[in-house]
Write a protein that holds these residues in place. Structure first.
Motif, PDB file in Angstrom:
ATOM      1  N   HIS A  56     -14.088  29.359  28.382  1.00 18.27           N
ATOM      2  CA  HIS A  56     -14.455  28.076  27.777  1.00 18.27           C
ATOM      3  C   HIS A  56     -13.283  27.107  27.790  1.00 18.27           C
ATOM      4  CE1 HIS A  56     -12.550  30.417  24.609  1.00 18.27           C
ATOM      5  NE2 HIS A  56     -12.312  29.290  23.950  1.00 18.27           N
ATOM      6  N   VAL A  57     -12.053  27.638  27.722  1.00 21.46           N
ATOM      7  CA  VAL A  57     -10.865  26.776  27.785  1.00 21.46           C
ATOM      8  C   VAL A  57     -10.613  26.331  29.220  1.00 21.46           C
ATOM      9  CG1 VAL A  57      -8.390  26.637  27.338  1.00 21.46           C
ATOM     10  CG2 VAL A  57      -9.876  27.948  25.796  1.00 21.46           C
ATOM     11  N   LEU A  58     -10.761  27.271  30.161  1.00 23.71           N
ATOM     12  CA  LEU A  58     -10.485  26.953  31.555  1.00 23.71           C
ATOM     13  C   LEU A  58     -11.543  26.045  32.162  1.00 23.71           C
ATOM     14  CD1 LEU A  58      -9.306  30.442  32.861  1.00 23.71           C
ATOM     15  CD2 LEU A  58      -7.921  28.538  32.046  1.00 23.71           C
ATOM     16  N   THR A  59     -12.780  26.138  31.669  1.00 22.89           N
ATOM     17  CA  THR A  59     -13.849  25.303  32.225  1.00 22.89           C
ATOM     18  C   THR A  59     -13.520  23.824  32.115  1.00 22.89           C
ATOM     19  OG1 THR A  59     -15.526  26.963  31.721  1.00 22.89           O
ATOM     20  CG2 THR A  59     -16.291  24.709  32.058  1.00 22.89           C
ATOM     21  N   ASP A  60     -13.015  23.418  30.949  1.00 24.36           N
ATOM     22  CA  ASP A  60     -12.643  22.008  30.770  1.00 24.36           C
ATOM     23  C   ASP A  60     -11.494  21.624  31.706  1.00 24.36           C
ATOM     24  OD1 ASP A  60     -14.550  21.774  28.824  1.00 24.36           O
ATOM     25  OD2 ASP A  60     -13.169  22.170  27.158  1.00 24.36           O
ATOM     26  N   LEU A  61     -10.541  22.532  31.877  1.00 19.09           N
ATOM     27  CA  LEU A  61      -9.418  22.249  32.773  1.00 19.09           C
ATOM     28  C   LEU A  61      -9.896  22.101  34.210  1.00 19.09           C
ATOM     29  CD1 LEU A  61      -6.380  22.030  33.405  1.00 19.09           C
ATOM     30  CD2 LEU A  61      -6.332  24.531  33.561  1.00 19.09           C
ATOM     31  N   PHE A  62     -10.754  23.021  34.650  1.00 19.54           N
ATOM     32  CA  PHE A  62     -11.241  22.967  36.030  1.00 19.54           C
ATOM     33  C   PHE A  62     -12.037  21.692  36.279  1.00 19.54           C
ATOM     34  CE2 PHE A  62     -11.369  27.897  36.445  1.00 19.54           C
ATOM     35  CZ  PHE A  62      -9.994  27.916  36.348  1.00 19.54           C
ATOM     36  N   ALA A  63     -12.857  21.304  35.294  1.00 20.07           N
ATOM     37  CA  ALA A  63     -13.717  20.131  35.460  1.00 20.07           C
ATOM     38  C   ALA A  63     -12.915  18.848  35.628  1.00 20.07           C
ATOM     39  CB  ALA A  63     -14.668  20.005  34.271  1.00 20.07           C
ATOM     40  N   ASN A  64     -11.729  18.795  35.019  1.00 21.86           N
ATOM     41  CA  ASN A  64     -10.911  17.576  35.054  1.00 21.86           C
ATOM     42  C   ASN A  64      -9.622  17.767  35.840  1.00 21.86           C
ATOM     43  OD1 ASN A  64     -12.499  15.882  33.014  1.00 21.86           O
ATOM     44  ND2 ASN A  64     -12.096  17.734  31.839  1.00 21.86           N
ATOM     45  N   ILE A  65      -9.598  18.746  36.727  1.00 20.18           N
ATOM     46  CA  ILE A  65      -8.344  19.113  37.380  1.00 20.18           C
ATOM     47  C   ILE A  65      -7.803  18.001  38.268  1.00 20.18           C
ATOM     48  CG2 ILE A  65      -9.383  20.174  39.427  1.00 20.18           C
ATOM     49  CD1 ILE A  65      -7.250  22.403  39.088  1.00 20.18           C
ATOM     50  N   GLU A  66      -8.686  17.183  38.855  1.00 19.94           N
ATOM     51  CA  GLU A  66      -8.213  16.119  39.744  1.00 19.94           C
ATOM     52  C   GLU A  66      -7.536  14.993  38.986  1.00 19.94           C
ATOM     53  OE1 GLU A  66     -11.684  15.062  41.932  1.00 19.94           O
ATOM     54  OE2 GLU A  66     -11.278  16.517  43.518  1.00 19.94           O
ATOM     55  N   GLN A  67      -7.719  14.941  37.658  1.00 22.80           N
ATOM     56  CA  GLN A  67      -7.090  13.896  36.860  1.00 22.80           C
ATOM     57  C   GLN A  67      -5.640  14.227  36.544  1.00 22.80           C
ATOM     58  OE1 GLN A  67      -9.473  13.166  33.385  1.00 22.80           O
ATOM     59  NE2 GLN A  67     -11.365  12.928  34.559  1.00 22.80           N
TER      60      GLN A  67
ATOM     61  N   GLY B  65       0.586  18.192  32.629  1.00 25.23           N
ATOM     62  CA  GLY B  65      -0.641  18.747  32.100  1.00 25.23           C
ATOM     63  C   GLY B  65      -0.621  18.799  30.587  1.00 25.23           C
ATOM     64  N   ALA B  66      -1.826  18.781  29.992  1.00 20.84           N
ATOM     65  CA  ALA B  66      -1.923  18.826  28.544  1.00 20.84           C
ATOM     66  C   ALA B  66      -1.651  20.246  28.049  1.00 20.84           C
ATOM     67  CB  ALA B  66      -3.307  18.360  28.119  1.00 20.84           C
ATOM     68  N   HIS B  67      -1.220  20.336  26.816  1.00 19.58           N
ATOM     69  CA  HIS B  67      -0.987  21.644  26.231  1.00 19.58           C
ATOM     70  C   HIS B  67      -2.314  22.343  25.980  1.00 19.58           C
ATOM     71  CE1 HIS B  67       3.062  20.004  24.521  1.00 19.58           C
ATOM     72  NE2 HIS B  67       3.046  20.096  25.836  1.00 19.58           N
ATOM     73  N   MET B  68      -2.328  23.652  26.204  1.00 19.07           N
ATOM     74  CA  MET B  68      -3.530  24.449  25.986  1.00 19.07           C
ATOM     75  C   MET B  68      -3.194  25.586  25.032  1.00 19.07           C
ATOM     76  SD  MET B  68      -4.918  24.700  29.917  1.00 19.07           S
ATOM     77  CE  MET B  68      -6.355  25.636  29.403  1.00 19.07           C
ATOM     78  N   HIS B  69      -4.069  25.779  24.044  1.00 19.12           N
ATOM     79  CA  HIS B  69      -3.882  26.847  23.064  1.00 19.12           C
ATOM     80  C   HIS B  69      -4.802  27.996  23.444  1.00 19.12           C
ATOM     81  CE1 HIS B  69      -3.900  28.232  18.596  1.00 19.12           C
ATOM     82  NE2 HIS B  69      -3.079  28.938  19.359  1.00 19.12           N
ATOM     83  N   ILE B  70      -4.212  29.071  23.944  1.00 19.50           N
ATOM     84  CA  ILE B  70      -4.969  30.240  24.367  1.00 19.50           C
ATOM     85  C   ILE B  70      -4.449  31.445  23.605  1.00 19.50           C
ATOM     86  CG2 ILE B  70      -5.630  31.696  26.302  1.00 19.50           C
ATOM     87  CD1 ILE B  70      -5.164  29.346  28.153  1.00 19.50           C
TER      88      ILE B  70
END
Length: 595
Positions: free
Chosen positions: A280-291, A298-303
């Motif tokens: 669920h965390v990676l899905t958002d990253l993949f969807a906006n990866i070209e940005q 890159g934005a910070h991610m809390h995993i």
């Protein structure tokens, strides 16, 4: 007797069946194990090639003219399909061309071979493809074709696709990396060889077993390419990942293709369950990866319990580096410790800011609280010194004079501290009006005469241009002049002269204060104009003064778009210069005053 009789015993046909079987197995294995651009066109090329080989083999196995002509006509379905489908495949494979997927392009891929076949199938009505003089020579086993003009029209139309394919490959050579050149060379050979063989067949009558050798040569080339495709890693994302991902890396790395599917992960990513446990965390990253950029933004991610910063790198297509990417490599840099340190630093900065603010408030309160009693003290001393309450003895007069002078110094110090504080916090408001710079200099000289006399210094006016009007705050400019004159008096030699001048040069006005003191050593600009910085001399203690005068003057001049600088020579003296832009004297206002 049908046209199939005798085929199973003909060696040429059996050899052709063997090649077709090999081609079919190659196609099946390639489709099952490989993913690449233009896969559908690659399949059509194989189908057209196998059909052509089958009909050529049947033509060779047939014994009658009609059967041979029948299979030769049927072969045109493959003849028309192969060069067109191969052209589409090359453009899709090496150039990722969008036009091949358009409806009109796909329609042409089917319609053109059908038209060519229909034209050949109706040959007996027009004899434009094969002339009616085409026969099987006596004692021969194959037709000696006499080609009509329609045959050459078909060949030219198909050669157009071959030439377009070659042009595409040449352009790809020009932009591709050297690592892709062997693959491009194979594709070029596969395209050129059938063309050369077909040209030899058409122009020189070159045959193999009495048949058109084009299909055989193209089959060998495309089978060889299929083998290369299965072993070559140029377009294989997983293999490219091997050069990008290192299982020994401490940072998790994920490789995704252009469809945002995870292709490969390294050991660190798998051990931290980044490949599926946090989808669920990676899905958002993949969807906006070209940005995201290619690094460090890159934005910070809390995993889980850790914080990561994704570092994203495009994986470019080696055949078209400036075109659509093959995918992305994402490195997850663990920044948990850095965030903790940053938070601690921010907390420390906040505390320091709070302490600095408290200091400013303390200075402001103390300064204001001191001004009221100090004003009363100065007023009382001035009243006592005026003689209104009787004559003072000499000792008393001397003590009161010292107290009054120190009261004035203390009052000036408080004023400077408050002014410096206002400038530091941006709370100082300045007027913007026409100011007579020469008049302010004369006023300051008059008011500093007593101070100069006490120091054994004489004040002298040099050239003063009374047309020197500048734009600014009169009070602030007067304070600059007072500070420069006071500073010159303090550092001037005894029985020397402090000289002031105002000059206009072009659109600039320069006020100069010159002393004949000990001078300033080179490289001391930062200390001269620094806050709470003081310059000592052999005759003056470095503790005299607040160390704010020149700092305040420099800041005030900058606020009014002016500048202060100095010229000095050790043992000779120093000249401070203040420069402002000249403004025209308001003659109209002067005329109204005169009236």
């Amino acid at each position: 007797m049908t046209c199939f009789e005798g085929a199973l015993t003909d060696s040429v046909f059996l050899g052709t069946i063997g090649i077709v079987t090999l081609a079919g197995l190659t196609l099946f294995w390639t489709l099952k194990t490989q993913e690449f651009n233009g896969k559908s066109f690659y399949t059509l090329t194989f189908i057209g090639m196998m059909w052509t080989l089958l009909t050529v083999g049947l033509e060779a196995a047939s014994s009658t003219f009609s059967c041979k002509l029948q299979w030769a006509t049927m072969a045109w379905l493959g003849h028309g399909l192969v060069p067109v489908a191969w052209c589409y495949f090359i453009f899709s494979y090496v150039d990722n061309a969008a036009w091949v997927d358009k409806r009109i392009a796909r329609g042409a891929l089917i319609i053109l071979p059908v038209i060519i076949f229909a034209f050949a199938a109706t040959n007996q009505g027009h004899y434009l493809v094969y002339d009616e003089t085409s026969i099987i020579p006596e004692g021969g086993d194959h037709i000696d074709y006499v080609h009509g003009p329609g045959f050459y029209v078909i060949i030219v139309s198909l050669y157009t696709f071959v030439v377009a394919t070659l042009v595409c490959l040449v352009k790809t050579f020009a932009r591709a990396k050297r690592t892709a050149w062997p693959l491009l060379a194979i594709l070029t050979v596969i395209t050129l060889t059938p063309l050369a063989v077909n040209a030899a067949y058409v122009g020189l009558g070159f045959t193999v077993f009495g048949l058109d050798p084009t299909a055989f040569m193209f089959t060998l080339g495309i089978v060889a390419f299929s083998w290369l495709l299965m072993t070559n890693k140029t377009m294989d994302m997983a293999s490219i990942g091997q050069s990008v991902l290192f299982n020994t890396m401490s940072e998790p790395v994920i490789l995704i293709d252009r469809q945002r599917n995870i292709v490969q992960t390294n050991t660190a990513a798998r051990s931290r369950d980044l490949h599926n446990g946090n989808s669920h965390v990676l899905t958002d990253l993949f969807a906006n990866i070209e940005q995201f950029g290619t690094a460090e933004d890159g934005a910070h991610m809390h995993i889980g319990q850790r914080y990561y910063e994704p570092r994203i790198q495009k994986v470019e297509n080696p055949l078209n580096p400036s075109g659509t990417v093959l995918g992305w490599s994402i490195t997850f840099v663990d920044i948990t410790d850095r965030i903790a340190i940053t938070a601690s630093l921010e907390e420390a900065l906040k505390k320091a800011d709070d302490a600095n603010r408290a200091k400013d408030e303390f200075v402001s309160v103390i300064s204001h609280e001191m001004r009221t009693p100090l004003t009363s003290l100065k007023g009382g001393l001035a009243l006592a010194l005026s003689g209104q309450f009787g004559e003072l003895s000499a000792p008393m007069q001397s003590l009161l004079d010292i107290a009054h002078r120190n009261g004035v110094r203390l009052s000036r110090l408080i004023d400077q501290i408050l002014l410096a504080q206002k400038m530091d916090i941006g709370a100082l408001s300045l007027e913007n009006e026409a100011v007579d710079l020469g008049g302010l200099l004369e006023e300051s000289f008059d008011e500093n005469k007593i101070f100069a006399a006490e120091r054994g210094v004489r004040l002298a006016k040099a050239d003063i241009d009374h047309s020197a009007f500048v734009s600014g705050d009169a009070f602030a400019i007067r304070q600059i002049i007072d500070n420069l004159i006071s500073n010159a008096i303090k550092f001037a030699s005894e029985n020397s002269v402090v000289e002031g001048a105002v000059q206009v040069t072009g659109q600039q006005v320069k006020l100069s204060i010159k002393d004949t003191g000990h001078g300033i050593p080179e490289g001391m600009e930062e200390k001269v104009f620094g806050q709470f910085q003081q310059m000592g001399s052999s005759s003056q203690s470095s503790t005299q003064g607040s160390g704010l005068g020149l700092y305040i003057s420099k800041q005030l001049a900058k606020r009014m778009l002016g500048d202060i600088y100095y010229e000095s020579q050790t043992g000779v003296g120093t000249t401070f210069h203040v420069e402002f832009s000249l403004v025209e004297h308001y003659a109209a206002d002067s005329d109204r005053v005169a009236e």
